[in-house]
Design a protein around this motif. Structure first.
Motif, PDB file in Angstrom:
ATOM      1  N   ILE A  59       7.563  -3.013   1.530  1.00 39.82           N
ATOM      2  CA  ILE A  59       6.540  -3.928   2.013  1.00 39.82           C
ATOM      3  C   ILE A  59       6.182  -3.526   3.273  1.00 39.82           C
ATOM      4  N   MET A  60       4.959  -4.047   3.637  1.00 42.60           N
ATOM      5  CA  MET A  60       4.496  -3.943   5.271  1.00 42.60           C
ATOM      6  C   MET A  60       4.659  -5.522   5.818  1.00 42.60           C
ATOM      7  N   PHE A  61       5.099  -5.671   6.941  1.00 41.09           N
ATOM      8  CA  PHE A  61       5.153  -6.873   7.435  1.00 41.09           C
ATOM      9  C   PHE A  61       4.713  -7.327   8.902  1.00 41.09           C
ATOM     10  N   ARG A  62       4.467  -8.323   9.347  1.00 39.68           N
ATOM     11  CA  ARG A  62       4.038  -8.223  10.525  1.00 39.68           C
ATOM     12  C   ARG A  62       5.062  -8.422  11.765  1.00 39.68           C
ATOM     13  N   LYS A  63       5.161  -7.448  12.316  1.00 42.63           N
ATOM     14  CA  LYS A  63       6.477  -7.230  13.526  1.00 42.63           C
ATOM     15  C   LYS A  63       6.664  -8.362  14.315  1.00 42.63           C
ATOM     16  N   GLU A  64       5.608  -9.130  14.780  1.00 41.19           N
ATOM     17  CA  GLU A  64       5.564 -10.149  15.785  1.00 41.19           C
ATOM     18  C   GLU A  64       6.253 -11.256  15.036  1.00 41.19           C
ATOM     19  N   HIS A  65       6.417 -11.246  13.828  1.00 45.83           N
ATOM     20  CA  HIS A  65       7.091 -12.469  13.055  1.00 45.83           C
ATOM     21  C   HIS A  65       8.296 -12.231  12.433  1.00 45.83           C
ATOM     22  N   CYS A  66       9.042 -11.180  13.165  1.00 46.14           N
ATOM     23  CA  CYS A  66      10.440 -10.975  12.359  1.00 46.14           C
ATOM     24  C   CYS A  66      11.484 -11.269  13.494  1.00 46.14           C
ATOM     25  N   ILE A  77      14.784 -10.197   9.628  1.00 46.45           N
ATOM     26  CA  ILE A  77      14.383 -11.295   9.040  1.00 46.45           C
ATOM     27  C   ILE A  77      13.113 -11.650   9.084  1.00 46.45           C
ATOM     28  N   THR A  78      12.355 -11.801   8.131  1.00 46.41           N
ATOM     29  CA  THR A  78      11.103 -12.435   8.230  1.00 46.41           C
ATOM     30  C   THR A  78      10.605 -13.443   7.318  1.00 46.41           C
ATOM     31  N   ALA A  79       9.716 -14.303   7.482  1.00 47.44           N
ATOM     32  CA  ALA A  79       9.174 -15.342   6.300  1.00 47.44           C
ATOM     33  C   ALA A  79       8.428 -14.443   5.159  1.00 47.44           C
ATOM     34  N   ASP A  80       8.624 -14.894   3.964  1.00 44.95           N
ATOM     35  CA  ASP A  80       7.861 -14.393   2.990  1.00 44.95           C
ATOM     36  C   ASP A  80       6.432 -14.428   3.018  1.00 44.95           C
ATOM     37  N   ASP A  81       5.880 -15.276   3.712  1.00 43.05           N
ATOM     38  CA  ASP A  81       4.350 -15.649   4.000  1.00 43.05           C
ATOM     39  C   ASP A  81       4.033 -14.699   5.091  1.00 43.05           C
ATOM     40  N   LYS A  82       4.574 -13.978   5.893  1.00 42.17           N
ATOM     41  CA  LYS A  82       4.174 -12.806   6.744  1.00 42.17           C
ATOM     42  C   LYS A  82       4.453 -11.780   6.391  1.00 42.17           C
ATOM     43  N   ILE A  83       4.636 -11.513   5.103  1.00 40.34           N
ATOM     44  CA  ILE A  83       4.349  -9.952   4.543  1.00 40.34           C
ATOM     45  C   ILE A  83       3.132  -9.787   4.225  1.00 40.34           C
ATOM     46  N   LEU A  84       2.631  -8.606   4.795  1.00 42.70           N
ATOM     47  CA  LEU A  84       1.182  -8.411   4.507  1.00 42.70           C
ATOM     48  C   LEU A  84       0.909  -7.621   3.149  1.00 42.70           C
ATOM     49  N   ALA A  85       1.549  -6.693   2.675  1.00 39.14           N
ATOM     50  CA  ALA A  85       1.417  -6.107   1.583  1.00 39.14           C
ATOM     51  C   ALA A  85       2.582  -5.496   0.962  1.00 39.14           C
ATOM     52  N   ARG A  86       2.657  -5.216  -0.339  1.00 42.46           N
ATOM     53  CA  ARG A  86       3.673  -4.467  -1.198  1.00 42.46           C
ATOM     54  C   ARG A  86       3.185  -2.981  -1.500  1.00 42.46           C
ATOM     55  N   LEU A  87       3.954  -2.208  -1.160  1.00 44.10           N
ATOM     56  CA  LEU A  87       3.798  -0.823  -0.943  1.00 44.10           C
ATOM     57  C   LEU A  87       4.311  -0.226  -2.471  1.00 44.10           C
ATOM     58  N   VAL A  88       3.486   0.443  -3.317  1.00 45.62           N
ATOM     59  CA  VAL A  88       3.916   0.644  -4.862  1.00 45.62           C
ATOM     60  C   VAL A  88       3.568   1.952  -4.867  1.00 45.62           C
ATOM     61  N   VAL A  89       4.372   2.807  -5.380  1.00 44.14           N
ATOM     62  CA  VAL A  89       3.898   4.190  -5.954  1.00 44.14           C
ATOM     63  C   VAL A  89       4.117   4.256  -7.266  1.00 44.14           C
ATOM     64  N   ASP A  90       2.850   4.725  -8.070  1.00 47.56           N
ATOM     65  CA  ASP A  90       2.885   4.812  -9.289  1.00 47.56           C
ATOM     66  C   ASP A  90       2.417   6.327  -9.787  1.00 47.56           C
ATOM     67  N   GLY A  91       3.490   6.990 -10.065  1.00 48.36           N
ATOM     68  CA  GLY A  91       3.313   8.647 -10.359  1.00 48.36           C
ATOM     69  C   GLY A  91       2.822   9.095  -8.798  1.00 48.36           C
ATOM     70  N   ASN A  92       1.789   9.901  -8.756  1.00 43.62           N
ATOM     71  CA  ASN A  92       1.451  10.354  -7.572  1.00 43.62           C
ATOM     72  C   ASN A  92       0.370   9.602  -6.715  1.00 43.62           C
ATOM     73  N   VAL A  93       0.189   8.372  -7.209  1.00 43.63           N
ATOM     74  CA  VAL A  93      -0.785   7.337  -6.517  1.00 43.63           C
ATOM     75  C   VAL A  93       0.048   6.270  -5.707  1.00 43.63           C
ATOM     76  N   GLU A  94      -0.244   6.351  -4.437  1.00 41.62           N
ATOM     77  CA  GLU A  94       0.330   5.133  -3.355  1.00 41.62           C
ATOM     78  C   GLU A  94      -0.655   4.154  -3.270  1.00 41.62           C
ATOM     79  N   GLN A  95      -0.122   2.947  -3.481  1.00 42.06           N
ATOM     80  CA  GLN A  95      -0.971   1.725  -3.479  1.00 42.06           C
ATOM     81  C   GLN A  95      -0.566   0.767  -2.213  1.00 42.06           C
ATOM     82  N   ILE A  96      -1.320  -0.038  -1.711  1.00 40.09           N
ATOM     83  CA  ILE A  96      -1.141  -0.902  -0.736  1.00 40.09           C
ATOM     84  C   ILE A  96      -1.814  -2.062  -1.480  1.00 40.09           C
TER      85      ILE A  96
END
Length: 107
Positions: A59-66, A77-96
């Motif tokens: 994940i990518m998270f908000r540093k000021e909220h951890c 520790i961070t709240a789930d609503d402060k998570i900015l994005a999920r980082l996913v690697v599918d084969g050779n493709v990285e997704q935010i």
């Protein structure tokens, strides 16, 4: 005992292992306490109300909220609503993949 085995977050909280700060080659030594951590982390465990994340998610998270309640500065520790994005690697493709009300904007 390892924190991830002895600690369980409550409600909508997420225990994360922050990526270690990048070490630059040079002559200045910065104490670990003052090194800057990035915005990326791995989910270690979640509270009962967290439905969108599971152990091992990147994940990518908000540093000021951890919170850093442990002597191990990699764990936070961070709240789930402060998570900015999920980082996913599918084969050779990285997704935010933006989460919640967050969006990804191209400049």
């Amino acid at each position: 005992m390892e924190i991830s085995k002895s600690f369980r977050p409550l409600r909508g909280l997420v225990l994360i292992r922050r990526d270690k700060p990048e070490e630059e080659i040079g002559g200045i030594i910065i104490p670990k306490l003052y090194q800057q951590y990035g915005w990326c982390a791995e989910v270690v465990s979640t509270g009962d109300n967290v439905k969108n994340y599971k152990k091992g998610d990147r994940i990518m998270f908000r540093k000021e909220h951890c919170v850093l309640p442990f002597s191990d500065r990699n764990m936070a520790i961070t709240a789930d609503d402060k998570i900015l994005a999920r980082l996913v690697v599918d084969g050779n493709v990285e997704q935010i993949i933006p989460q919640g009300n967050h969006v990804l904007v191209e400049n």
